[in-house]
Enzyme design. Structure first.
Site, PDB file in Angstrom:
ATOM      1  N   SER A 167       0.808  -1.234   0.000  1.00 52.29           N
ATOM      2  CA  SER A 167       0.000   0.000   0.000  1.00 52.29           C
ATOM      3  C   SER A 167       0.831   1.270   0.000  1.00 52.29           C
ATOM      4  O   SER A 167       0.287   2.351  -0.250  1.00 52.29           O
ATOM      5  CB  SER A 167      -0.917   0.011   1.216  1.00 52.29           C
ATOM      6  OG  SER A 167      -1.785  -1.098   1.148  1.00 52.29           O
TER       7      SER A 167
ATOM      8  N   CYS B 175      -7.586   2.215   1.095  1.00 49.47           N
ATOM      9  CA  CYS B 175      -8.663   1.486   0.436  1.00 49.47           C
ATOM     10  C   CYS B 175      -8.160   0.804  -0.840  1.00 49.47           C
ATOM     11  O   CYS B 175      -7.709   1.452  -1.776  1.00 49.47           O
ATOM     12  CB  CYS B 175      -9.775   2.473   0.086  1.00 49.47           C
ATOM     13  SG  CYS B 175     -11.047   1.755  -0.958  1.00 49.47           S
TER      14      CYS B 175
ATOM     15  N   ASP C 125     -17.049   1.894  -2.262  1.00 52.15           N
ATOM     16  CA  ASP C 125     -16.294   0.659  -2.018  1.00 52.15           C
ATOM     17  C   ASP C 125     -17.183  -0.326  -1.275  1.00 52.15           C
ATOM     18  O   ASP C 125     -17.537  -0.115  -0.117  1.00 52.15           O
ATOM     19  CB  ASP C 125     -15.043   1.003  -1.197  1.00 52.15           C
ATOM     20  CG  ASP C 125     -14.335  -0.247  -0.702  1.00 52.15           C
ATOM     21  OD1 ASP C 125     -14.606  -1.343  -1.229  1.00 52.15           O
ATOM     22  OD2 ASP C 125     -13.503  -0.104   0.212  1.00 52.15           O
TER      23      ASP C 125
END
Lengths: 370, 630
Positions: free
Chosen positions: B329, B385, B353
Site C-alpha cells: 500500500s 482502500c 467501495d
C-alpha cells in the site's frame, strides 16, 4: 630413391640461415632454462614451437616465388578486411581492440599484416617496375597507411610502428628519394623532440604512451610502476659485467626482480648471466642472419624478390634492435619479443615464416641460373 | 632485350646495391650503438650496477599510505587504523610449512582459527608473498619471537596498520569493509592502471563506502631506497619519498540515528533508509541483520565465513540496496499522484467501495470486509482502500502507470554512491515482453494491472528506492541522487571537498496535486492507519503504511500466526517530517513483519522522534505491542 627425396626435401633450405637460427635457438634454450627457473616444460614447449615454425618455414621455402607473388594482393586485402572487422566487432582486452573472436580461438590480424604489407608493397613495385615513378610511391604510401592507421587505432602503437617500418623498408629499397628520407628523419627527430616535451606530448599520444616515454627518460619518476622494468633490466645487464655472473647465477633473475623474464625481458637475464661477451655473441649471430638476408636480397633475380628479402631482413633487425634497446633502457618499453629467444609461439612462427620467404627468394635465383 | 634496357637494369641493380649498402651501414651503426650501450653498462658502470644488484633485494621498499578515516556527520569515527605487530611467514622461504608453524606455536600462541585463516590466505595468493599467521602481537610476544628469530628463516615480525571498525556491526552494510586483494582485484587494478600504487598494499575496499571511495581512501604509495647488508638488514636509507595518506571521508549519515534505527528493529530482519529530502544526503542506511566488518580485516577464517554465508537470515545481504520487495500500500500515494497528474481522477471524485472489485470474472477484495463505503482520494490513502486503487489502476492502464512511476526512479537505480544497487522491477508491457520467453507469458493481461495498483503483482523495489521516491514527495518533486558521503577531506592540508548534492530532476507536478497527496499522507498519521504509532508526536509527519504479500493465499484468509515465518507479509512504512518543511524522509521495511502499521511504523516513529526532537527510545520498536490494521 631416398637420396633423391632427401635432396628435394633439403633443396629449398638455405643452410646459412638455418645454421644461425639454430645457434640462436640453442642460446635461447640455455637462457630460457635459467629464466624459467629450470622449467623443462617451457623448454619442451619451445621445441614444439620450433617444430611448427620449421614446418611453416619449409613450406614457404618450397613455395615458388611466383605463388607468393600471386598471394600478395589477396593476403593484403584479407588482412585489411580483418583489421576492419576488428575495429567493428573485435573483442577488447585492457582497453584495446586487437582480437577477432572466430569461435574456436581469438586471432590478432595485425600479426598477419607483418608479412602481408611487405609482400603487397613488393608485389606492387614489381608490377609497375617498368614505369616506376613518384606517383607509385604515393599509392604505396596509401597502401601502407591504411593498415598502419587501423592498427594504431586499436590502439597498438608498438605494432603499428613496426609494421610501418616494414612497409617503409620496401619503399626505401624501391628507391624512395633520399631527400624525402632526409625529410622524414628530420620530421621524426622533430616528433621525438615534441614527444619528450611532456606538455605537447599529451595531445599527440595517449597518456600512458607519454608516460612510457617520460619514464624512459627518467625511470625514477615512477620507480615502483612503469620505471621498475627499466631500472631492474638495466641493473641486471649492468651487473653482468664483462663475462657475466654465469649461467643460472643471475641474482636479479633468480630473486624475481626481472618482470616478464621469459618473454619480453629475457635479454636482461641473458645480459646478466653472460655479460658483455655474451651480448656481443648474440648481436653477432643476429648480424650474421641479417648479412645472409641482405646477400639473398642482393642476389635475387626479380625486383619482387629483392624488395621482399631486403625489407624482411631489416624488419627482423628492427625487432632485435628494439627489444635489446628497450631492455637496456635506450628505447621506451614496447611489447616486442627478442627474435627467436623470447618464449612464445606466435613470434617464433612468424619469424621463421619470414625466413622461409627469404629462402624462397634465394632458391628463385638458383632456378634462374640453372 | 636491347642494350639500353640492359644498361637500365644494370643501373637499377647498382642503385639497389647502394641501398643495400646503406641498409647494412644502418644496421651496423645501430648495433654499434647497442654494443656501446652494453659496454657502458657492463664495463664502465659495472661497479655501480653490481652494488645496486647486491643491494637490490630491498633497494626499493614501498611505503603503504595510511588509509583514510571514515567519520559520520558529527565527527564520530566509523573506520580508522591502528598500528600493530604481525607475525608473517613467507612460505617460499620458510621450509616445510606445517613444521614451521608447529615450532612457532611453541613460542607464540597460534590458535586453530589462525591456522585456518592462514591456510585460506595461502590458497588465495602466490606463495612468495609474506602472509600473516598471527596479527596484533603484544610486546611480550614480539620480544619472545625476536629472541628466537634465528630459528625461523622466512618468518618476520612486521609493524602494520590495521583497519578497525569501532562500532562493530553498526552501519556495517553502508561502511563496508576491506579485505585482502584477490586475483580479481589485481586484474581490475591492472586494467585501471592503479596496480603500481598498490605495491606493498594487501587490502582493498570490498563493499560499501570502503569500496566505492577506494581511490580516495587509499592514497599514494611512497617508497624508500634502502641499503642493506648481505644478511638482509637495512643499514641506511638513501632516499625516501613519503606516501600521501588517503583522504578522510565525512558521511552524511548520523551514526546515532543509525544506531537507534538498528536497535529499533530488535531481532527482526529488514531495512531502513532515511534521506534528507533537501539534498539527497543519506541520514541512516540500515540493513538488518548486519555483520562485524572487523572479521574481514585480517582475512576472514573459513569458519566465520561459512557461518555468515549459510546463516538463513543472510546477514551479508544488503537489503536496503539490493533487496527488492513489492511495496504494497505504500505505492498508493504515488498512484494517486499519477492519477491527478494524468487527469485520470480528480481528488474529490468519490467511489463506492463495497469491499470487492470485480474484473474479468475475478473478485479483487479489500482488506475490510464490506468495504469502506464512499471513498475519495484523501480517504483512499488515509484508510488504505484497495478497491479505490484496483479501479484506478484499471482506468489508468499499465502504460500510464509505468510511465509515471519511472519518473520517480522506480525500477531504475537511484545513483547512490555505493556499488551493487539493484534496480528492482517496474512492470510494463515492454518489461514483460523482455522478461519472459513464450508469447503467452509475454502478453500483458489487464487483470495484472489491477493488482499493480495496490503495489502487488510484479512490482519490486528496494527500500532505497522507496525512501528516494518518498523524499521526492516530501520535497514536492525536486529530486536529488542519494549520497552517503558529504565531504572528502584531504588528510594532509585539511582541504574539504564537498560532495555536492547532485540534483537529479525537478518533476513538473502541479502544486495542487502534490499538496493533495501530501495532505492525505498527513491524514494517515493524524487519523489513519499510522495514527496509533504516531500518537503524541511533537511534530507533524506524513506517511503511508503498507503490507506486502509474500505469496498469494488462494481464497483462504491470511492469519499471521497460521503462516510460516518466511511466508508472512512484509511490513512497510514510508514517511517524512516535519510535514510543512521536511528534514527527513524514510522508508522502513520489516521482512515478514506482518502489518505495516504495527511492525514498521513504530520503527519510523523512534527514528523521527530522535532526529527531530532528540528523544531516545525506551525499548526496541519491535517489542512495542500494536494491533492496528493496514
Amino acid at each position: 630413391m631416398i637420396k633423391d627425396f632427401l635432396r628435394r626435401f633439403v633443396r629449398p633450405i638455405d643452410p646459412w640461415l638455418l645454421l644461425f637460427t639454430f645457434l640462436v635457438f640453442l642460446l635461447s634454450c640455455i637462457v630460457l632454462y635459467s629464466a624459467s627457473n629450470q622449467d623443462m616444460d617451457k623448454i619442451s614447449d619451445k621445441f614444439t614451437f620450433l617444430g611448427v615454425a620449421l614446418c611453416v618455414m619449409w613450406a614457404l621455402a618450397s613455395m615458388p616465388l611466383q605463388v607468393l607473388m600471386r598471394l600478395a594482393l589477396p593476403m593484403y586485402v584479407f588482412g585489411v578486411l580483418l583489421l576492419i572487422a576488428v575495429a567493428l566487432f573485435g573483442s577488447s582486452s585492457h582497453g584495446a581492440k586487437r582480437w577477432l573472436n572466430i569461435g574456436v580461438t581469438k586471432i590478432q590480424p595485425s600479426e598477419l599484416m607483418k608479412l602481408a604489407l611487405p609482400l603487397m608493397l613488393a608485389w606492387y613495385f614489381h608490377h609497375f617496375e617498368a614505369t616506376l615513378n613518384w606517383k607509385h610511391f604515393i599509392v604505396a604510401a596509401v597502401l601502407m597507411v591504411v593498415p598502419v592507421g587501423l592498427i594504431m587505432k586499436q590502439p597498438d602503437l608498438g605494432t603499428s610502428l613496426l609494421i610501418a617500418a616494414a612497409g617503409f623498408y620496401v619503399l626505401f629499397f624501391a628507391g624512395l628519394s633520399w631527400k624525402l628520407i632526409g625529410l622524414m628523419v628530420m620530421a621524426g627527430g622533430g616528433l621525438a623532440y615534441v614527444v619528450t616535451h611532456w606538455n605537447l606530448c599529451i595531445h599527440i599520444l595517449r597518456e600512458y604512451q607519454c608516460q612510457r616515454v617520460a619514464t624512459m627518460l627518467d625511470p625514477m619518476q615512477d620507480p615502483l610502476g612503469a620505471g621498475y622494468h627499466i631500472i631492474q633490466g638495466t641493473i641486471a645487464i649492468g651487473s653482468g659485467g664483462l663475462l657475466g655472473k654465469g649461467w643460472l647465477n643471475g641474482t636479479q633473475t633468480h630473486l624475481d626482480f626481472i618482470p616478464e623474464r621469459t618473454t619480453d625481458f629475457i635479454f636482461a637475464v641473458f645480459g646478466e648471466e653472460f655479460g658483455l661477451v655474451g651480448n656481443i655473441v648474440l648481436v653477432l649471430l643476429y648480424l650474421m642472419l641479417i648479412v645472409r638476408g641482405l646477400t639473398i636480397a642482393n642476389n635475387a633475380a626479380t625486383l619482387f624478390g629483392r624488395l621482399l628479402a631486403g625489407a624482411l631482413t631489416l624488419t627482423f633487425f628492427t625487432y632485435a634492435f628494439v627489444n635489446m634497446g628497450m631492455v637496456s633502457g635506450i628505447l621506451p618499453v614496447v611489447g616486442v619479443p627478442l627474435p627467436l629467444v623470447s618464449y612464445g609461439g606466435t613470434s617464433m612462427v612468424s619469424l621463421m615464416a619470414a625466413f622461409g620467404i627469404l629462402m624462397s627468394v634465394g632458391k628463385d635465383r638458383k632456378l634462374m641460373k640453372a | 632485350m636491347n642494350r639500353s634496357e640492359i644498361k637500365n637494369q644494370l643501373a637499377e641493380r647498382y642503385a639497389f646495391q647502394l641501398r643495400l649498402a646503406a641498409a647494412a651501414l644502418f644496421v651496423l651503426v645501430l648495433f654499434g650503438i647497442l654494443i656501446a650501450r652494453f659496454s657502458w653498462l657492463q664495463v664502465a658502470q659495472h661497479g655501480r650496477y653490481q652494488t645496486l644488484a647486491e643491494q637490490n633485494r630491498i633497494s626499493l621498499v614501498p611505503i603503504v599510505p595510511p588509509r583514510g578515516v571514515i567519520y559520520d556527520r558529527n565527527g564520530v569515527v566509523l573506520a580508522h587504523n591502528f598500528s600493530a605487530y604481525t607475525l608473517e611467514i613467507t612460505p617460499s622461504k620458510a621450509g616445510p610449512l606445517e613444521d614451521c608453524i608447529n615450532r612457532l606455536a611453541t613460542i607464540i600462541d597460534i590458535t586453530p582459527k589462525d591456522r585456518r585463516r592462514f591456510k585460506k590466505l595461502m590458497e588465495d595468493t602466490k606463495d612468495f608473498e609474506s602472509l600473516p599467521i598471527k596479527t596484533r602481537l603484544n610486546d611480550e610476544e614480539v620480544a619472545r619471537f625476536a629472541a628466537n628469530s634465528y630459528q625461523f628463516p622466512g618468518v618476520e615480525v612486521k609493524a602494520r596498520l590495521f583497519r578497525q571498525y569501532p562500532l562493530g556491526k553498526v552501519a556495517s552494510h553502508l561502511i563496508g569493509y576491506i579485505g585482502r586483494i584477490n586475483d580479481k582485484d589485481l586484474k581490475d587494478l591492472d586494467d585501471s592502471g592503479d596496480l603500481p600504487n598498490y605495491r606493498g598494499t594487501d587490502h582493498i575496499g570490498k563493499v560499501g563506502v570502503e569500496q566505492s571511495y577506494e581511490s580516495d581512501l587509499h592514497g599514494v604509495t611512497g617508497f624508500e631506497e634502502v641499503e642493506i647488508d648481505a644478511g638482509g638488514r637495512a643499514i641506511r636509507t638513501l632516499k625516501r619519498t613519503p606516501p600521501t595518506p588517503g583522504k578522510n571521508l565525512v558521511l552524511s549519515v548520523d551514526i546515532k540515528l543509525q544506531q537507534i534505527a538498528e536497535d529499533a528493529f530488535g531481532d527482526r530482519k529488514g531495512a531502513l533508509v532515511a534521506i534528507d529530502p533537501q539534498n539527497g544526503g543519506v541520514l541512516a542506511f540500515v540493513s538488518k541483520p548486519g555483520f562485524d566488518p572487523n572479521l574481514f580485516v585480517d582475512g576472514i577464517d573459513p569458519q566465520s565465513w561459512n557461518d555468515l554465508n549459510t546463516d538463513p537470515d543472510k546477514p551479508l545481504n544488503n537489503r536496503a540496496l539490493r533487496g527488492t520487495y513489492p511495496p504494497g500500500s505504500t505505492f498508493k500515494p504515488f498512484m494517486a499522484l499519477g492519477a491527478l497528474e494524468g487527469n485520470y481522477r480528480s481528488a474529490g471524485a468519490v467511489i463506492n467501495d463495497t469491499g470487492v472489485f470485480n474484473f474479468g470474472g475475478h473478485a479483487f477484495r479489500d482488506d475490510k470486509v464490506g468495504g469502506h463505503g464512499a471513498v475519495d482520494m484523501y480517504k483512499s490513502i488515509v484508510v488504505s482502500c484497495d478497491v479505490y486503487y484496483y479501479s484506478l489502476a484499471n482506468t489508468m492502464g499499465i502504460d500510464a502507470i509505468s510511465r509515471f512511476m519511472a519518473t520517480l526512479d522506480f525500477g531504475s537505480p537511484t545513483g547512490i554512491d555505493i556499488d551493487g544497487e539493484q534496480s528492482g522491477v517496474l512492470p510494463s508491457q515492454e518489461w514483460k515482453r523482455k522478461r519472459f520467453r513464450t508469447p503467452a507469458t509475454q502478453k500483458w493481461y489487464a487483470g495484472e494491472t489491477v493488482s499493480i495498483g495496490i503495489g502487488q503483482g510484479y512490482n519490486a523495489y528496494t527500500p532505497l528506492q522507496m525512501a528516494h521516491a518518498t523524499a521526492a514527495i516530501a520535497n514536492s518533486g525536486v529530486m536529488f541522487h542519494p549520497h552517503l558521503v558529504q565531504y572528502i577531506v584531504d588528510g594532509v592540508n585539511g582541504n574539504k571537498t564537498v560532495v555536492e548534492p547532485r540534483p537529479e530532476r525537478v518533476l513538473p507536478w502541479k502544486p495542487a496535486n502534490i499538496a493533495t497527496v501530501q495532505h492525505a499522507m498527513e491524514g494517515v498519521i493524524k487519523e489513519g492507519t499510522g495514527a496509533k504509532a504516531f500518537a503524541g508526536a511533537a511534530y507533524t509527519a506524513a506517511g503511508k503504511t503498507g503490507t506486502a504479500q509474500v505469496f498469494s493465499l488462494k481464497g483462504s484468509k491470511y492469519s499471521e500466526s497460521g503462516t510460516k515465518a518466511h511466508l508472512r507479509d512484509h511490513a512497510w512504512f514510508i514517511a517524512y517530517a516535519p510535514a510543512d518543511h521536511p528534514k527527513i524522509a524514510l522508508a522502513v521495511l520489516v521482512e515478514n513483519g506482518g502489518w505495516g502499521a504495527a511492525a514498521a511504523a513504530p520503527i519510523a516513529r523512534q527514528v523521527l522522534d530522535y532526529y527531530l526532537t532528540g528523544k531516545q527510545p525506551a525499548q526496541a520498536a519491535s517489542d512495542v505491542e500494536s494491533s492496528d490494521s493496514d
